[in-house]
Design a protein around this motif. Structure first.
Motif, PDB file in Angstrom:
ATOM      1  N   LEU A   1       9.427  12.612   4.147  1.00  0.00           N
ATOM      2  CA  LEU A   1      10.767  12.441   5.323  1.00  0.00           C
ATOM      3  C   LEU A   1      10.490  14.515   6.083  1.00  0.00           C
ATOM      4  CD1 LEU A   1      13.469  11.376   3.318  1.00  0.00           C
ATOM      5  CD2 LEU A   1      12.235  10.152   5.104  1.00  0.00           C
ATOM      6  N   ASN A   2       9.927  15.693   6.215  1.00  0.00           N
ATOM      7  CA  ASN A   2       9.333  16.429   7.026  1.00  0.00           C
ATOM      8  C   ASN A   2       9.799  16.372   7.860  1.00  0.00           C
ATOM      9  OD1 ASN A   2       8.391  18.014   4.364  1.00  0.00           O
ATOM     10  ND2 ASN A   2       7.015  18.310   4.692  1.00  0.00           N
ATOM     11  N   GLY A   3      10.590  17.305   8.902  1.00  0.00           N
ATOM     12  CA  GLY A   3      10.972  17.212   9.885  1.00  0.00           C
ATOM     13  C   GLY A   3      12.426  16.394  10.134  1.00  0.00           C
TER      14      GLY A   3
ATOM     15  N   PRO B   1       0.569  -1.444   0.373  1.00  0.00           N
ATOM     16  CA  PRO B   1       0.246   0.090  -0.292  1.00  0.00           C
ATOM     17  C   PRO B   1       0.741   1.509   0.250  1.00  0.00           C
ATOM     18  CG  PRO B   1      -0.882  -2.020   1.265  1.00  0.00           C
ATOM     19  CD  PRO B   1       0.486  -1.994   1.046  1.00  0.00           C
ATOM     20  N   GLY B   2       1.746   1.756   0.865  1.00  0.00           N
ATOM     21  CA  GLY B   2       2.329   2.574   1.320  1.00  0.00           C
ATOM     22  C   GLY B   2       3.027   2.852  -0.144  1.00  0.00           C
ATOM     23  N   TRP B   3       3.820   1.812  -1.359  1.00  0.00           N
ATOM     24  CA  TRP B   3       3.861   2.382  -2.654  1.00  0.00           C
ATOM     25  C   TRP B   3       2.955   2.778  -3.595  1.00  0.00           C
ATOM     26  CZ3 TRP B   3       8.553  -0.822  -5.949  1.00  0.00           C
ATOM     27  CH2 TRP B   3       9.215  -1.251  -4.918  1.00  0.00           C
ATOM     28  N   LEU B   4       1.798   3.271  -2.808  1.00  0.00           N
ATOM     29  CA  LEU B   4       0.884   3.660  -4.024  1.00  0.00           C
ATOM     30  C   LEU B   4       0.203   5.556  -3.069  1.00  0.00           C
ATOM     31  CD1 LEU B   4      -1.644   0.929  -4.612  1.00  0.00           C
ATOM     32  CD2 LEU B   4      -0.108   2.025  -6.416  1.00  0.00           C
ATOM     33  N   ARG B   5       1.329   5.430  -2.170  1.00  0.00           N
ATOM     34  CA  ARG B   5       0.971   7.266  -1.578  1.00  0.00           C
ATOM     35  C   ARG B   5       2.782   7.834  -1.887  1.00  0.00           C
ATOM     36  NH1 ARG B   5      -1.271   3.193   2.403  1.00  0.00           N
ATOM     37  NH2 ARG B   5       0.989   3.240   3.175  1.00  0.00           N
ATOM     38  N   PHE B   6       2.213   8.529  -3.002  1.00  0.00           N
ATOM     39  CA  PHE B   6       3.675   9.441  -3.567  1.00  0.00           C
ATOM     40  C   PHE B   6       4.335  10.345  -2.508  1.00  0.00           C
ATOM     41  CE2 PHE B   6       1.072   8.143  -7.852  1.00  0.00           C
ATOM     42  CZ  PHE B   6       1.626   6.956  -7.549  1.00  0.00           C
ATOM     43  N   SER B   7       5.565  10.645  -2.164  1.00  0.00           N
ATOM     44  CA  SER B   7       6.291  10.885  -1.509  1.00  0.00           C
ATOM     45  C   SER B   7       7.681  11.459  -2.591  1.00  0.00           C
ATOM     46  CB  SER B   7       6.137  10.338  -0.362  1.00  0.00           C
ATOM     47  OG  SER B   7       5.551   9.887   0.522  1.00  0.00           O
ATOM     48  N   PHE B   8       8.466  12.398  -1.858  1.00  0.00           N
ATOM     49  CA  PHE B   8       9.253  12.849  -1.869  1.00  0.00           C
ATOM     50  C   PHE B   8      10.497  13.870  -1.098  1.00  0.00           C
ATOM     51  CE2 PHE B   8      12.411  16.277  -4.734  1.00  0.00           C
ATOM     52  CZ  PHE B   8      13.113  14.584  -5.254  1.00  0.00           C
ATOM     53  N   PRO B   9      11.519  13.727  -0.807  1.00  0.00           N
ATOM     54  CA  PRO B   9      12.256  12.948  -1.480  1.00  0.00           C
ATOM     55  C   PRO B   9      11.888  11.374  -0.391  1.00  0.00           C
ATOM     56  CG  PRO B   9      13.336  13.771   0.313  1.00  0.00           C
ATOM     57  CD  PRO B   9      12.602  15.150   0.116  1.00  0.00           C
ATOM     58  N   LEU B  10      12.648  10.647  -0.895  1.00  0.00           N
ATOM     59  CA  LEU B  10      12.366   8.957  -0.389  1.00  0.00           C
ATOM     60  C   LEU B  10      13.183   8.742   0.378  1.00  0.00           C
ATOM     61  CD1 LEU B  10      10.640   7.079  -3.894  1.00  0.00           C
ATOM     62  CD2 LEU B  10       9.522   8.301  -1.604  1.00  0.00           C
ATOM     63  N   SER B  11      13.057   7.767   1.305  1.00  0.00           N
ATOM     64  CA  SER B  11      14.281   6.762   2.183  1.00  0.00           C
ATOM     65  C   SER B  11      14.992   5.809   1.126  1.00  0.00           C
ATOM     66  CB  SER B  11      13.912   6.919   3.070  1.00  0.00           C
ATOM     67  OG  SER B  11      12.811   6.222   3.551  1.00  0.00           O
TER      68      SER B  11
ATOM     69  N   TYR C   1      17.495  19.223   6.817  1.00  0.00           N
ATOM     70  CA  TYR C   1      17.961  20.902   7.409  1.00  0.00           C
ATOM     71  C   TYR C   1      16.443  21.503   7.344  1.00  0.00           C
ATOM     72  CZ  TYR C   1      22.464  18.933   8.841  1.00  0.00           C
ATOM     73  OH  TYR C   1      23.685  19.103   8.997  1.00  0.00           O
ATOM     74  N   ALA C   2      15.582  21.245   6.457  1.00  0.00           N
ATOM     75  CA  ALA C   2      14.965  22.283   5.876  1.00  0.00           C
ATOM     76  C   ALA C   2      13.153  20.860   5.069  1.00  0.00           C
ATOM     77  CB  ALA C   2      15.141  22.613   4.673  1.00  0.00           C
ATOM     78  N   ASP C   3      12.247  21.532   5.018  1.00  0.00           N
ATOM     79  CA  ASP C   3      11.323  20.618   4.775  1.00  0.00           C
ATOM     80  C   ASP C   3      10.461  21.007   3.473  1.00  0.00           C
ATOM     81  OD1 ASP C   3      10.996  19.588   6.753  1.00  0.00           O
ATOM     82  OD2 ASP C   3       9.563  20.760   7.566  1.00  0.00           O
ATOM     83  N   ILE C   4      10.486  19.602   2.347  1.00  0.00           N
ATOM     84  CA  ILE C   4      10.191  20.428   0.565  1.00  0.00           C
ATOM     85  C   ILE C   4       9.372  19.834   1.120  1.00  0.00           C
ATOM     86  CG2 ILE C   4      10.780  19.499  -1.337  1.00  0.00           C
ATOM     87  CD1 ILE C   4      13.687  18.518  -0.963  1.00  0.00           C
ATOM     88  N   ASP C   5       8.327  20.663   0.299  1.00  0.00           N
ATOM     89  CA  ASP C   5       6.797  20.966   0.249  1.00  0.00           C
ATOM     90  C   ASP C   5       6.279  20.484   1.663  1.00  0.00           C
ATOM     91  OD1 ASP C   5       6.500  21.185  -2.331  1.00  0.00           O
ATOM     92  OD2 ASP C   5       6.949  18.786  -3.208  1.00  0.00           O
ATOM     93  N   LYS C   6       4.499  20.653   1.684  1.00  0.00           N
ATOM     94  CA  LYS C   6       3.656  20.305   2.720  1.00  0.00           C
ATOM     95  C   LYS C   6       3.242  19.373   2.560  1.00  0.00           C
ATOM     96  CE  LYS C   6       3.171  25.373   3.963  1.00  0.00           C
ATOM     97  NZ  LYS C   6       2.499  26.471   3.997  1.00  0.00           N
ATOM     98  N   LYS C   7       3.201  18.404   3.653  1.00  0.00           N
ATOM     99  CA  LYS C   7       2.586  16.568   3.736  1.00  0.00           C
ATOM    100  C   LYS C   7       0.950  17.682   3.509  1.00  0.00           C
ATOM    101  CE  LYS C   7       1.686  12.850   6.542  1.00  0.00           C
ATOM    102  NZ  LYS C   7       2.311  12.194   7.535  1.00  0.00           N
ATOM    103  N   GLY C   8      -0.050  16.074   2.363  1.00  0.00           N
ATOM    104  CA  GLY C   8      -0.832  16.566   2.148  1.00  0.00           C
ATOM    105  C   GLY C   8      -1.205  17.190   1.180  1.00  0.00           C
ATOM    106  N   GLN C   9       0.022  18.108   0.692  1.00  0.00           N
ATOM    107  CA  GLN C   9      -0.423  19.703  -0.535  1.00  0.00           C
ATOM    108  C   GLN C   9       0.333  19.072  -1.487  1.00  0.00           C
ATOM    109  OE1 GLN C   9      -2.349  22.520   0.582  1.00  0.00           O
ATOM    110  NE2 GLN C   9      -2.495  20.939   2.593  1.00  0.00           N
ATOM    111  N   PRO C  10      -0.337  19.551  -2.566  1.00  0.00           N
ATOM    112  CA  PRO C  10       0.161  19.975  -4.292  1.00  0.00           C
ATOM    113  C   PRO C  10       1.764  19.631  -4.006  1.00  0.00           C
ATOM    114  CG  PRO C  10      -1.877  20.718  -3.789  1.00  0.00           C
ATOM    115  CD  PRO C  10      -1.312  20.878  -2.750  1.00  0.00           C
ATOM    116  N   SER C  11       2.411  18.498  -4.372  1.00  0.00           N
ATOM    117  CA  SER C  11       3.766  18.586  -4.372  1.00  0.00           C
ATOM    118  C   SER C  11       4.410  18.860  -5.978  1.00  0.00           C
ATOM    119  CB  SER C  11       3.931  17.483  -4.213  1.00  0.00           C
ATOM    120  OG  SER C  11       5.358  17.726  -4.613  1.00  0.00           O
ATOM    121  N   PRO C  12       4.839  20.277  -6.385  1.00  0.00           N
ATOM    122  CA  PRO C  12       5.373  20.438  -7.386  1.00  0.00           C
ATOM    123  C   PRO C  12       6.666  19.715  -7.772  1.00  0.00           C
ATOM    124  CG  PRO C  12       5.537  22.108  -5.973  1.00  0.00           C
ATOM    125  CD  PRO C  12       5.185  21.517  -5.387  1.00  0.00           C
ATOM    126  N   TRP C  13       7.259  19.444  -7.115  1.00  0.00           N
ATOM    127  CA  TRP C  13       8.326  17.922  -7.371  1.00  0.00           C
ATOM    128  C   TRP C  13       8.047  16.278  -7.597  1.00  0.00           C
ATOM    129  CZ3 TRP C  13      13.022  19.356  -6.989  1.00  0.00           C
ATOM    130  CH2 TRP C  13      13.997  20.007  -6.672  1.00  0.00           C
TER     131      TRP C  13
END
Length: 246
Positions: A210-212, A154-164, A215-227
């Motif tokens: 990986l927010n938090g 299931p986690g592979w259908l929830r897109f994130s950036f960057p990935l671990s 050193y800096a967060d990229i995009d906001k969780k649950g929000q549209p992501s340009p990346w």
């Protein structure tokens, strides 16, 4: 890391504990810094190759006693990434072959359907047993085919950036597209799943990330992501599936 932890092999050296997900990552970094021919870089990738089963995935010490899977499939995209980081002019026939074999393996599992069928029962059983007992019992479960049929991750259908160290469907498709741009039924199914995640505004949102932890967060969780949107569109373009209106 102490020198005695390295083992000599044909092309160089590799760490004697074959954590292929880690070694592929480090080889990728070394390749990108111009160290493709270094004995440590080539040794790390050879170590990955040495524990690869084209039908099942990569061998791993942790898999032996913790996972119900016969080999690790989750790490395949990261190792594809490691081999793709080798400059094309330096890739051997062996390198090209394992890239093709890894793509075929991911397609065998429909890109994201590789989780063991009885994994919940297995983990519950493992909680009360030691490593050696797990190793013995795992052979019984595999013989009884309790890891089949494979289930979706299931986690592979929830897109994130960057990935671990973990991947997702989008990264898997992106990397496969660097090896082979053929659109077959499996690729079409995967791209349709990616498309189904697109928001009404044409973007894709970040679900995890990986927010938090940086050193800096990229995009906001649950929000549209340009990346993620960029990566999705780039992948559609790579497979020739991006329609651009004039």
């Amino acid at each position: 890391m102490q020198a005695e932890r390295f083992v000599k092999c044909t092309h160089g050296y590799f760490w004697e504990f074959p954590a292929v997900c880690l070694m592929a990552h480090m080889a990728c970094v070394l390749n990108r810094y111009g160290q493709a021919e270094h004995e440590i870089t080539r040794g790390a990738l050879e170590a990955c190759r040495s524990v690869f089963d084209p039908e099942e995935g990569f061998g791993c010490t942790v898999m032996e006693y913790y996972s119900l899977l016969p080999a690790c499939v989750m790490t395949v995209p990261k190792i594809i990434k490691g081999f793709l980081s080798i400059p094309e002019s330096s890739r051997t026939e062996e390198d090209r072959k394992i890239l093709g074999d890894m793509v075929a393996l991911m397609k065998k599992f429909h890109l994201y359907k590789y989780a063991a069928h009885d994994h919940n029962e297995w983990y519950a059983w493992c909680g009360d047993h030691n490593v050696e007992e797990r190793r013995r019992e795992k052979k019984v479960w595999l013989k009884e085919n309790r890891h089949e049929p494979r289930l979706a991750k299931p986690g592979w259908l929830r897109f994130s950036f960057p990935l671990s160290y973990n991947s997702d469907l989008l990264e898997t498709l992106e990397l496969i597209g660097e090896v082979d741009t053929t659109v077959d039924d499996v690729i079409e199914e995967g791209m349709n799943l990616v498309l189904s995640k697109r928001l009404k505004n044409g973007m894709w949102k970040m679900v995890g990330g990986l927010n938090g932890k940086m050193y800096a967060d990229i995009d906001k969780k649950g929000q549209p992501s340009p990346w993620i949107t960029f990566k999705a569109l780039k992948t559609f373009k790579r497979f020739g599936l991006l329609e651009i209106s004039e």
